[in-house]
Scaffold this motif. Structure first.
Motif, short mmCIF file in Angstrom:
data_model
loop_
_atom_site.label_atom_id
_atom_site.label_comp_id
_atom_site.label_asym_id
_atom_site.label_seq_id
_atom_site.Cartn_x
_atom_site.Cartn_y
_atom_site.Cartn_z
N ASN A 149 45.74 26.70 44.19
CA ASN A 149 45.53 27.24 45.53
C ASN A 149 44.63 28.46 45.56
OD1 ASN A 149 47.54 25.42 46.89
ND2 ASN A 149 48.88 26.44 45.44
N PHE A 150 44.28 28.98 44.40
CA PHE A 150 43.35 30.10 44.33
C PHE A 150 41.95 29.56 44.10
CE2 PHE A 150 47.46 31.82 43.16
CZ PHE A 150 47.52 33.00 43.88
N ASN A 151 41.05 29.92 44.99
CA ASN A 151 39.72 29.30 44.99
C ASN A 151 38.64 30.14 44.33
OD1 ASN A 151 40.88 27.24 46.62
ND2 ASN A 151 40.55 28.50 48.44
N GLU A 152 38.89 31.43 44.15
CA GLU A 152 37.83 32.33 43.71
C GLU A 152 38.27 33.24 42.57
OE1 GLU A 152 35.98 34.31 46.97
OE2 GLU A 152 36.18 32.59 48.30
N ILE A 153 39.08 32.76 41.66
CA ILE A 153 39.57 33.60 40.57
C ILE A 153 38.42 33.97 39.64
CG2 ILE A 153 41.15 33.77 38.61
CD1 ILE A 153 42.93 31.73 39.91
N LYS A 154 38.28 35.27 39.40
CA LYS A 154 37.31 35.77 38.43
C LYS A 154 38.01 36.32 37.19
CE LYS A 154 33.74 36.98 41.82
NZ LYS A 154 32.92 38.09 42.39
N LEU A 155 39.10 37.03 37.40
CA LEU A 155 39.86 37.62 36.30
C LEU A 155 41.26 37.03 36.31
CD1 LEU A 155 38.86 41.37 36.88
CD2 LEU A 155 37.73 39.70 35.40
N LEU A 156 41.64 36.39 35.22
CA LEU A 156 42.96 35.77 35.11
C LEU A 156 43.66 36.28 33.87
CD1 LEU A 156 45.14 33.72 35.93
CD2 LEU A 156 43.85 31.97 34.67
N ARG A 157 44.87 36.78 34.07
CA ARG A 157 45.69 37.26 32.95
C ARG A 157 47.03 36.53 33.00
NH1 ARG A 157 46.27 41.95 29.69
NH2 ARG A 157 48.44 42.40 29.16
N ILE A 158 47.38 35.90 31.90
CA ILE A 158 48.67 35.21 31.77
C ILE A 158 49.47 35.91 30.69
CG2 ILE A 158 49.82 33.02 31.26
CD1 ILE A 158 47.29 31.58 32.14
N GLU A 159 50.69 36.29 31.02
CA GLU A 159 51.53 37.02 30.07
C GLU A 159 52.79 36.22 29.76
OE1 GLU A 159 54.23 40.90 30.54
OE2 GLU A 159 52.09 41.41 30.46
N LEU A 160 52.93 35.83 28.51
CA LEU A 160 54.11 35.11 28.07
C LEU A 160 55.26 36.08 27.86
CD1 LEU A 160 52.37 32.81 25.42
CD2 LEU A 160 52.78 32.34 27.83
#
Length: 386
Positions: A149-160
């Motif tokens: 649903n996010f159309n314009e992501i430039k910076l993505l951070r995923i934290e486990l």
């Protein structure tokens, strides 16, 4: 008379003003980008129609994994929880990594979807942010579905929620890797134990004196007396074998993370930077804009043995210190630094202007440890593709 009373009532009890309505969309998006957290953004999107239309335009998104969910059938959890737990303990942490990433990543979104689903009774919002939600159940989704649903992501951070490598208490093991379509580089810092020297007189007061502190510390703590050579006992007491295990485990963890990210990278063409880390700070995988584009153009080579990216043949440089005291009094015993690059790539210096890829891989005080270690004698190793 009635009109006069109505006007008087409006003066005494003016209609409430929504100050957010006065803000332009660009300012609200700036606020949403500062929030970043996907759960918080999901709650924002049910506040109003305007927020609902703006949230998909957020370009800075953070996904924090709250918990680990097994991939076992939920219906069998009560009857087979003990055997399942026993089998999980018997598995290597890497083998269970895929399960807890794919399942655990979306538990936060489930509570979000409940908010969105229940909000339909109050707001006739569109179906753009549709997330499946069932009462008394958790629906698992793929990473692509969570972020679709996010159309314009430039910076993505995923934290486990934690690092996937099981290490003994007191052992230090950190790694940072960069990937394009395959491994570009990896730096690993390890120590058999980390202790605080309470009698130490060394303090890292500011960056301007950090080099002097490192040099003084190195000359006084005895780590340079052996000219940086690895002692013979390192080969005979299992020290080298342990470092090889650390290296292979870190590379497997990094390649597993990379493999799982490919659907997200393929879906979100606007991505300019992607970071996959964990709450323990054990491992960090980074991809910049050029590396992301490389993966889209040149598909990764998957390992035939497991769901991870194939690790290419490698050149490695190793530095070792039996006892390394940092300026802040922290002592690393059996300190080891490994810098890894694919064999087919040109050799990259680890000292001087090109050496930042090693020295800057870790936050302090471990960045100082890396800078101290690369001044010692270098040992070169090679590893075949796996």
């Amino acid at each position: 008379m009635g009109t006069i009373r109505a006007d008087l009532s409006r003066k005494i009890h003016p209609e409430p003003i929504d100050h957010f309505d006065r803000l332009p969309d660009s300012v609200i998006l700036l606020i949403f980008n500062q929030i970043g957290d996907v759960k918080a953004l999901g709650r924002c999107c049910v506040v109003s129609r305007r927020f609902h239309s703006l949230v998909p335009q957020v370009d800075n998104v953070i996904v924090r994994v709250d918990c680990v969910i097994s991939d076992d059938d939920p219906s069998s959890n009560s009857s087979s929880s003990a055997p399942s737990a026993a089998s999980d303990k018997s598995r290597h942490p890497i083998s269970s990594f895929l399960r807890f990433f794919i399942s655990g990543l979306f538990k936060p979104w489930q509570s979000l979807s409940q908010l969105i689903s229940s909000s339909h009774r109050r707001l006739p919002l569109s179906e753009d942010f549709d997330c499946e939600s069932e009462q008394n159940s958790v629906t698992h989704h793929s990473p692509t579905q969570v972020l679709k649903n996010f159309n314009e992501i430039k910076l993505l951070r995923i934290e486990l929620p934690s690092g996937e490598l099981g290490i003994d208490e007191g052992v230090l093991l950190k790694w940072k890797s960069e990937f394009g379509s395959t491994l570009d580089s990896c730096v690993i810092l390890g120590a058999s134990s980390v202790v605080q020297n309470m009698n130490s007189n060394y303090y890292c007061m500011d960056n301007s004196n950090s080099n002097d502190n490192v040099n003084n510390n190195s000359s006084n703590n005895g780590t340079e007396n052996d000219n940086g050579s690895i002692p013979e006992s390192f080969y005979t007491n299992g020290g080298l074998k342990l470092r090889v295990v650390w290296t292979i485990s870190s590379l497997i963890a990094a390649s597993a993370r990379h493999y799982l990210l490919q659907p997200i990278i393929a879906e979100h063409k606007t991505l300019e930077r992607l970071v996959l880390t964990d709450a323990d700070g054990q491992g960090v995988l980074c991809m910049n804009k050029e590396q992301l584009e490389e993966l889209r153009v040149k598909p990764l080579s998957a390992s035939s043995a497991s769901k991870r990216t194939l690790v290419p043949a490698l050149n490695m440089r190793l530095w070792y210190a039996p006892h390394l005291e940092l300026p802040n009094g922290v002592v690393l015993k059996g300190a080891t630094l490994v810098a890894i690059r694919p064999s087919e790539q040109p050799k990259k210096e680890v000292m001087g202007s090109e050496g930042n890829w090693v020295a800057s891989a870790f936050e302090e005080p471990f960045g100082t440890a890396a800078r101290m270690l690369i001044k010692r004698r270098t040992y070169c190793l090679e590893m075949n593709s796996f």
